[in-house]
Write an enzyme that holds these catalytic residues in place. Sequence first.
Site, PDB file in Angstrom:
ATOM      1  CG  HIS A   1      -5.997  18.594 -21.160  1.00 41.84           C
ATOM      2  ND1 HIS A   1      -5.967  20.036 -20.881  1.00 41.84           N
ATOM      3  CD2 HIS A   1      -5.464  17.952 -21.127  1.00 41.84           C
ATOM      4  CE1 HIS A   1      -4.429  19.144 -20.421  1.00 41.84           C
ATOM      5  NE2 HIS A   1      -4.279  18.577 -20.006  1.00 41.84           N
TER       6      HIS A   1
ATOM      7  CB  CYS B   1      -2.977  15.125 -20.179  1.00 38.55           C
ATOM      8  SG  CYS B   1      -4.302  14.064 -19.394  1.00 38.55           S
TER       9      CYS B   1
END
Length: 581
Positions: free
Chosen positions: A457, A476
């Site tokens: 992301h 992440c």
Amino acid sequence: MTRWIKLSTSAALLALTVTMGLGQPAWADRKGENPPAPVTAPSAPAGTATVAPALLHIPNLDAAITELAKDPLFDGMTVDWSGLLNFYAENGGLALFTTPTGLSALGQQFHDRLPVAASAGLQVPSEILTAVANAPLPASQDSQGRIEALLAAAFVATAVDANTVLGDADAHGALVMNQISAAQTKGDIGIKDLLDEQLPTYYRFWALANYLPKQVAYLEHGGWPQVPTVKKLEPGNTNPAVNALRARLSVTGELAAADVASGDVYDPKLVAAIELFQRNHGLNDDGVIGGRTIEELNVSAEERVRQILLNLERMRADGSNFEDRHLIANIPSQEVKIIEDGKVTFYTKAIFGKLERKSPTLSSVIHTVKLNPDWTAPAKIAAIDEVKRERNNPGFLEAKGFTIYDRSGNPVSPYAIDWHSVGPGNFPYTLRQAPGPENALGPVKFDFPNDHSVFIHGTPTVKLFDKQDRFFSSGCVRTQKPVDLAKFVLKDDPEWPAARIDEVLKTAKTTLVKLKNPLPVHITYVTAWVDEDGVMQFRKDAYSYDDLPKLPSNITQQMVAVNLVPAAKLNPPDLNEGRGK
């Protein structure tokens, strides 16, 4: 004999062509005189099975091996002829690669695999590729023996464990043949696994393997001098360490011999050499020398060799998983690339998990791009990180666009919660952040199934990409260019041109886009590799995962000179010549 793949320019095909009839393959279309492509399976005459139901013993196979050993075809390769004779003597001449009428499952997979490995970087003379590609179908026990000998010798001459320092010290040469029986008991999958191990088709593996002799040469010649510690050295400064820097970089070639000056001034040519070194070691290439640059400069030549050996094994284990088109997010290099047919077609800096919340390694497939994503904070992050932020800065969650829900799904005012009484083990709330400029996922999220609840992301904290070491996430992968990445992966979808993506992002409305061409994704941990431009890259072992192997004994004697074979000698043969290309 060396244990590394030995190559020379002396291999010749003529003698074997005469003895085996390679000038006219048994299955060739004699009317058109067109030879098959190198990966085409040999096919038997009509009504004859290509693969016999059982492997048989070949009389006089030892004579075929002995005769082949005299042929100049394998002069440019290391073949353990004695070991090969002993192996077949012990199994009574049992055919492994051939049947009376064709190729066994092993023979067929090896026949198909060898040119693919060569195109990926396995250094093997074109004459060997031609001989294997054009090996005729067995027509008699004698011809089967010659073909069996050819394929077995080619396997021993190219198998990783037989010829490189990656193989066990007591399992080199033809001893690699001992792995075949166990593989065959598992059928085609077992044979594929064996060939994945012994003839990798991953171009990064062979690029690094082919670089290894050069790194070993540094070690053999004593490595490089250590550089004294400097607190900070900027271009134009004067420092006694400058001469040591010149000596260090002249060894590994960042500083050309013609550019080696004298004096203590950190001059422009040395600055350019330092910047090149910094780029190839994952450092900010600003030419400013500090602790991290000195640290990388002083990693020893021996440690670099051991680092390469470790990463070769990583690539050998995982290389078969990589598709021609894939996204690779490498943790130590802190970057994301899309690779298509061995070329980088997209690049962006990345941020990975902090040391206490390491990013996992995994393989998956990106199926969905989410524009303007919302974010539900994972329970652990909500109870620890977000609670801490709200305690330290009351009103933080509201300002960042969070809505708080109780266990019944009802919204709760942040001012109704005693933030000092909640935390890990006692946080009965869910935190959901609306899309927008403050959203923790940034403007785009790339979803792929995995067991770690991680994804790729963007991020609102874009200044972190200026940092040299970017380990700030909770696991992440954050990318510096999420919008550009979304446009790239959707570029072949006529329904999602770049302009439409921009328009949707302006609406702040969460929108899911299914990829028409799903993108394989691999989060990896590689600290040494040759990049797609042919440049050796090293990175710091940020997560302390590198359990470096011991240096093999006599490694400098096991390696051969770099560039021993001219590039043209290593190219696969053009078997399409004369076929109306």
